[in-house]
Structures are given as C-alpha cells and as structure tokens.
Design an enzyme around this catalytic site. Sequence first.
Site, mmCIF file in Angstrom:
data_model
loop_
_atom_site.group_PDB
_atom_site.id
_atom_site.type_symbol
_atom_site.label_atom_id
_atom_site.label_comp_id
_atom_site.label_asym_id
_atom_site.label_seq_id
_atom_site.Cartn_x
_atom_site.Cartn_y
_atom_site.Cartn_z
ATOM 1 N N TRP A 155 8.594 3.795 4.222
ATOM 2 C CA TRP A 155 7.360 3.022 4.339
ATOM 3 C C TRP A 155 7.686 1.604 4.780
ATOM 4 C CZ3 TRP A 155 3.287 5.784 4.651
ATOM 5 C CH2 TRP A 155 2.029 5.177 4.673
ATOM 6 N N ASP A 211 3.323 -6.603 7.315
ATOM 7 C CA ASP A 211 1.984 -7.200 7.322
ATOM 8 C C ASP A 211 0.955 -6.255 6.710
ATOM 9 O OD1 ASP A 211 1.755 -5.243 9.314
ATOM 10 O OD2 ASP A 211 0.564 -6.523 10.626
ATOM 11 N N GLU A 214 0.839 -2.805 7.812
ATOM 12 C CA GLU A 214 2.048 -2.060 7.449
ATOM 13 C C GLU A 214 2.888 -1.656 8.654
ATOM 14 O OE1 GLU A 214 -0.101 1.122 4.935
ATOM 15 O OE2 GLU A 214 1.044 -0.055 3.496
ATOM 16 N N GLU A 215 2.802 -2.424 9.726
ATOM 17 C CA GLU A 215 3.533 -2.062 10.941
ATOM 18 C C GLU A 215 4.519 -3.141 11.364
ATOM 19 O OE1 GLU A 215 0.279 -1.691 13.612
ATOM 20 O OE2 GLU A 215 -0.201 0.362 13.017
ATOM 21 N N GLU A 438 -12.786 4.918 7.751
ATOM 22 C CA GLU A 438 -11.891 3.847 8.169
ATOM 23 C C GLU A 438 -12.199 3.363 9.580
ATOM 24 O OE1 GLU A 438 -7.746 4.661 9.460
ATOM 25 O OE2 GLU A 438 -7.170 3.450 7.731
#
Length: 626
Positions: A155, A211, A214-215, A438
């Site tokens: 992750w 960030d 999550e990238e 989303e």
Amino acid sequence: MLSLAILTASFLALAGAGASPASLPVVAKRQGADALSTFVAQEQAISVKGVLANIGGQNSSLVPGAHPGAVVASPSTVNPNYFYTWTRDSALTYTMLIDELLFGDVSLRKTIEDYTTAQAILQTVTNPSGSLWPAGDGLGEPKFYTNLTRYDGTWGRPQRDGPALRAIAFMTLAPALFNLNETAAYMQFYWPLVLNDLRYVGQYWNQSGYDLWEEVHGSSFFTIANQHKALVQGALLAQKLNTTCKPCAQAPQLLCFLQSNFWNSSGGYLTANINSNQVTRSGINADPILASISVFDANASCNAGDFQPCNSKVLATHKVFVDSFRNLYPINKNATAPNAVLVGRYPEDTYYNGNPWPLCTFAAAEVLYDAVHQINQTGTLTIDKTSLAFFQDLSPNITVGNYTGATMTGILKNMTTYADGFISAVQPHLPSNGSISEQFNATTGESLSASKLTWSFASFVTMARRRAGEYPISWGAWHPLANTKMTAGQCKASSYNSTGSYTPVVADGAPNITKICSSEVIFSCNASTEFGQNVFLLGNVTKLGGQLNNTDKIILPLNTGNITSDNPQWYVDIWLAAGQTVGYQYVLQNGSDWVFERGPVRTVKVPACGSGKLVRTSDSFRFPSS
Ligand SMILES: *[C@@H]1O[C@H](CO)[C@@H](O)[C@H](O)[C@H]1NC(C)=O
Ligand SMILES: *[C@@H]1O[C@H](CO)[C@@H](O)[C@H](O)[C@H]1NC(C)=O
Ligand SMILES: *[C@@H]1O[C@H](CO)[C@@H](O)[C@H](O)[C@H]1NC(C)=O
Ligand SMILES: *[C@@H]1O[C@H](CO)[C@@H](O)[C@H](O)[C@H]1NC(C)=O
Ligand SMILES: *[C@@H]1O[C@H](CO)[C@@H](O)[C@H](O)[C@H]1NC(C)=O
Ligand SMILES: *[C@@H]1O[C@H](CO)[C@@H](O)[C@H](O)[C@H]1NC(C)=O
Ligand SMILES: *[C@@H]1O[C@H](CO)[C@@H](O)[C@H](O)[C@H]1NC(C)=O
Ligand SMILES: *[C@@H]1O[C@H](CO)[C@@H](O)[C@H](O)[C@H]1NC(C)=O
Ligand SMILES: *[C@@H]1O[C@H](CO)[C@@H](O)[C@H](O)[C@H]1NC(C)=O
Ligand SMILES: *[C@@H]1O[C@H](CO)[C@@H](O)[C@H](O)[C@H]1NC(C)=O
Ligand SMILES: *[C@@H]1O[C@H](CO)[C@@H](O)[C@H](O)[C@H]1NC(C)=O
Ligand SMILES: *[C@@H]1O[C@H](CO)[C@@H](O)[C@H](O)[C@H]1NC(C)=O
C-alpha cells in the site's frame, strides 16, 4: 468497559440543556424555498443516514463485522473492495458528525464515543508502518481491517495526514465538553489521544509520505496544511487545559514550508505535491481545495495562514482546477465559466479511466460558500492580480481593486450562484434514493466505482451546512499562533523528537500494550533510480514484511528525503525489537515490476536493549547486471 460513562452523562446533560446551547453558534441564513434548497435539504438528511449506515455499531446491515465506531469507506467488497477503515476518511467523517452534534444532534454522542474507543485501540495496533511504542511511526498507517486489525498488503504508506485529521476531530469536540464544565473529562479521555497524534505530527511532518489519493510519494499540500492546523489548534487547546504541547511549537515551520514551496507562480495555482515521484503531472488537483475547506475558519481573514477559502491563491487555484475539467470530461460539454461543471481529483487521473468525483465537486462549491462568507464579513472585496481571472469569470469587466457596497454584493451573489451550479451539476446524476458513489462516468454520468461512499456523503453534509450559513466553531486560524511568519530562508527541516513519550490511552479502552524493548536502525541505501522508480526494503521481521524474496510481502518504501544530486540516498528510520539479527534486501519498484537486488541476503544486528545505540547501514543497491 465503563470508562467513557462520564461522557455519556455529559452528553445527556447537553441534551437536557436543549437542542442547541446558547453559546454554540447555529446560524441559518439561506432557507430558500427554491427547488435547489429543497433538494439540498433532502439529500443532506439522506447523507447523514448514509454515513451512519457505514459505521460499525449502528446495527447496520451494510457493514457486518465492523467494530463499533469503525468507519467503513464503502460497503463495496468487489470492484473495488473498499471494505476497510481509513484513518483519513474516518477523521473527516467524524469531524462532520461532531459538528453535527454541536449543531444540536445529541443522538450522535454514542457513535462518537464508539469512535473514541476504536481510535484508542487503533493507535496501539502494530502495523507495516511501525508501532505506537516507542517512536509512534505506526500512527502513519493509512488503513486497517474494519475489525481493527492490521492490513499487510502492499500500500502507499505511510500517510501522514491521518494523525493530524484525527487530532482535529477530537479537538473539535472540546467546546462541547467545555460548555458542560467537563474540562477534566476532556483532559482524561481526549487530550491523551490528541497528544499522541500531535507528537507524531511534530516528529514526522518534515518526512515524505503518500498523499490523500494514495498515489504520490512526496510532500502534499493537504497533509501539511492539516498538520499546521492541528499543531496550532493543539497549542491553543493546551493553553485552555493549563497544559503544554511541545510538538505544537513546530507550527511556524510548517507554515513556512507551505508558503515557500507550493505556489506555482507561472501557472497561477497551488500545486498538490512537491518532492514527488510524479514529475509528469501538472500539480493541478483537488488537494489544495480540500485543504482549504478543512482549515476554513469563519472568523479568519483572507490572508490568515494564506490558505483560507477567500485567499487569492486559493481562488486562483479554484479557477485553474475547475477549468482543467471543462473540456476533459465529455459530460461537461465544454461548458465555459461562469457555468459550473463536474470535477474530479486531478486532470491526469487514470483511475477507472479518470472521472468526475462527487466529493471533489461538492468541495468546489463548499470552498466558494466559505469564501463568500469571509469576504462579506470583512466588508471589502479585494481583487488582486492573483485572483483577477477568477473574478472576471463572475464579473467580466472587473479590474484589480477594492470593492464595497453594491459591486461587492453583486459579485458575491454571482459567486454564490456559481457555487450552487456545482450542486446542480451533480443533482441529475444521483439515483432517486440519493445514494452517492465515488465517481460518475465521465461520458454518461452514471454512478461508478464504490457505491455509497462514506466520504461522498460526508462531503455533501459539510457543503450543505456552509450553503446554509452554518459554520463550525472557530479553531483559531486568526490567532497570531497560526500566523507566525518566517522568510523562506528561515524555513528549516525541523522535528520534535517524541520517541519514548507515545502512550496507549487505556482510559478509553486501548490495551496496555507491552512496551517491547526496541532499538533504532536506519537503513540507508544509495540507488541511482529513474523518475517513477521507488526503492523498498524487505526483511524477515514483521515490520519489514516478514518474508524475504516474496513480492507479496513488500510493504516498506524507503524515503527520498536525503537524496541530493550527487548522493542518491534512500533511507528509512525504524525501531525494531532489540538484540535480534535481521535479514533484509532492497527491491526496486519499476512500474508494476519488482526488481530484487542480486547477491546474498544482507544482515544487521539490532542494538541490545537499553544500549542507547543506533545502527545505520551504508548500503548500495546491487543492480542486476543487464
Ligand atoms: C479481521 O478481519 C480480517 C479480514 O476480514 C480477517 O482476515 C481477520 O481474521 C480478522 N481478525 C480477527 C481477529 O477477527
Ligand atoms: C458551568 O459553570 C458555570 C460557572 O460555574 C455555570 O454558570 C454554568 O451554569 C455551568 N454549566 C453547566 C452546563 O453546568
Ligand atoms: C487553568 O488555570 C487558570 C488560572 O490558574 C484557572 O482559572 C482555570 O480554571 C484553569 N483551567 C483548567 C482547565 O484547569
Ligand atoms: C470539446 O473540446 C474538445 C477539445 O478541447 C473537442 O475535441 C470536442 O470536440 C469539444 N466538444 C464539443 C461538444 O464541442
Ligand atoms: C462510461 O460509459 C461509457 C459509455 O457507456 C463506457 O463506454 C465506458 O466504459 C464507461 N466508463 C467506465 C470507466 O466504466
Ligand atoms: C453579508 O452580511 C450581511 C450583514 O451581516 C448579511 O445581511 C448578508 O446576508 C450577508 N450576505 C452573504 C451573502 O453572506
Ligand atoms: C453578475 O453576473 C451577471 C451575468 O450573469 C452580470 O450581468 C452581472 O453584471 C454580474 N454582476 C457583477 C457585479 O458583475
Ligand atoms: C463590459 O464592458 C463592455 C465594453 O465596455 C460593455 O459592452 C459591457 O456591457 C460590460 N459588461 C458588464 C457586465 O458590465
Ligand atoms: C486594497 O486595500 C488594501 C488594504 O487596505 C490595500 O493594501 C490595497 O492597496 C488596496 N488595493 C487597491 C488596488 O486599491
Ligand atoms: C529521539 O529520542 C530517542 C529517545 O530519547 C533517542 O533514542 C533517539 O536517538 C532520538 N532520535 C533523534 C533523531 O534524535
Ligand atoms: C500499563 O502497564 C504498565 C507495565 O505493566 C504499568 O506500569 C502501567 O501502570 C499500566 N498502565 C495503566 C494505565 O494501567
Ligand atoms: C532472519 O534472517 C537472518 C539472516 O539470514 C537470520 O539470522 C535470522 O535468524 C532470521 N530471523 C528470523 C526471525 O527468521
């Protein structure tokens, strides 16, 4: 465990005192009977219910097995599987719910106590980012299983906004308890939780992380802005509690960092990330807009901290950000300003091929409602070169200057109409039951990706409150402590060393974790990498993944903070159980490939318990010969 019983009693007193105690601000300015207001009121109620249905302990059939107070990101378990609890989403959601309590909904007290216990437990869960004891590094772990156990998959970690946002959530609750003369209870049950998170912020703010999307690995505007708010709010709260918050003294350095690094002067916008692994992106992103609504303070001036919604740089960023989606998503039909459109996370997004996100579109509206309020309060609209293009969309012939009276009122009216436009852009795409997913398909507008996304619902509620002129209690953005400015040359890579002071909050139901004797190891590896490549560490102890030569176990990225042009030094600073020998190896991430270094497994001996020593490896990545 009856530890929080005293709070239940307190909140019952709050209920007894009437729906909204006199000192809690509840303002209702826009209760229009127009169609949009009717829709917003209905969707707001649906959204609060939608949030609660995704939280464990609410007897919700949507999230079976979730621990009470655990916020499930979405009930969706496949394509995508969002059945986890993220520290960031949870904190943003509960900050909203705590504000709802302050607005008068005392039925929320039970779930807020559940959240308190759940977070006290999560703070103590050792995970791939580390542990609470001794160095607090485990607080940076972004997500857990909803039964509050660790998630070991690969992750983007750590994510350093989580502790700051959680501290903010619990600090938002302070006025309610102060109002009830329950300062002692706040000190006992909440301040220790908050302090653990503020210690983390003070210690690690200057280290890179992933960030909010999550990238990107680097330093994110959203993260640092929220960290700055948390430290200032912590310092002010400590004063009220007659205690101290030593890590909070870092706040001016964070402000210095924010002010010196993120403004892209040629593009005229705040960029989302610096020192990042994503150099091909423009930096145009919802990140600074979400940051601005998070640090919004209805009592602050436009220049407080520089990033309030009515700040010229924020409004300029809003324009560049919204414009980047006008011709990008077919559903927007190339609409020009002042028409609002659906917006996404950032124009280069490829997740599900890149689509509009409801929560980003609501944020685009919310930040404008906030800004209108702030400008109206000061009584003067200042348009400078930075914000001119934004205002020309609303008032084509306007020029740089200070405006009052009818001109100001007219422009603010147009700004409010523009904000409403973002809601109107979303409304036709919501299903009749009001559920918010989303994303919306960029061509058809159909709901896409995770359904019933908790953060989508929460973002609707905060937006609806601001539209109605209902604001959270001031956190102090106007206070001199929030505005201590330095020149760029005075910015320092500072840190407050909290190692050894992190403490499980047993009073809230956290386990009294054994304080395993640990020693510090700094893994340092020179590796000349290309843009987009990352170096990971894999080892045969749990914190390092647990198993050598297994790509499924790679969990620990090295940090880039020490890299210079002539010294490509990747590193990670971590505490491991004392006295053991650890086997480890470095792995290069190249797109979706993992490249193991050649040669034998390396070993390091962790210093003995109580030796007070640390070891620093001095490795060079052994690239396979090509
Ligand atoms: C927690 O949930 C995960 C994922 O569903 C499961 O694998 C694990 O066994 C559960 N742990 C406990 C202690 O229930
Ligand atoms: C809190 O204390 C003040 C001063 O003693 C008192 O006036 C007030 O009524 C108290 N409030 C509550 C909710 O007990
Ligand atoms: C803090 O100290 C001041 C002055 O000694 C006192 O008036 C106040 O009640 C104290 N507050 C708390 C929360 O203990
Ligand atoms: C919108 O603009 C894009 C290029 O920016 C163009 O390719 C497309 O044809 C335009 N669509 C419409 C409906 O005008
Ligand atoms: C969006 O809808 C279009 C048209 O139905 C479809 O071709 C496309 O695959 C959809 N996009 C996604 C990401 O599902
Ligand atoms: C601006 O402030 C005035 C006076 O306080 C108030 O009557 C008006 O509703 C406000 N307008 C907006 C758009 O907030
Ligand atoms: C507000 O927008 C309208 C067009 O929608 C325009 O006619 C008007 O002049 C604008 N108001 C101001 C103060 O610029
Ligand atoms: C802007 O200026 C032009 C040219 O002077 C004029 O025709 C137009 O009516 C003005 N628009 C507004 C909104 O004042
Ligand atoms: C607007 O007002 C500010 C504060 O009073 C002042 O510094 C600035 O020079 C003014 N700008 C213009 C264009 O008059
Ligand atoms: C932080 O404090 C701990 C405990 O006193 C100490 O062992 C460690 O070396 C310190 N770290 C740094 C970077 O100063
Ligand atoms: C936690 O355990 C330690 C070591 O056993 C003990 O000294 C401490 O008092 C305990 N703390 C609490 C709050 O029970
Ligand atoms: C990890 O690997 C090292 C080096 O091969 C070995 O000495 C150590 O015993 C291993 N530890 C475990 C827990 O397997």
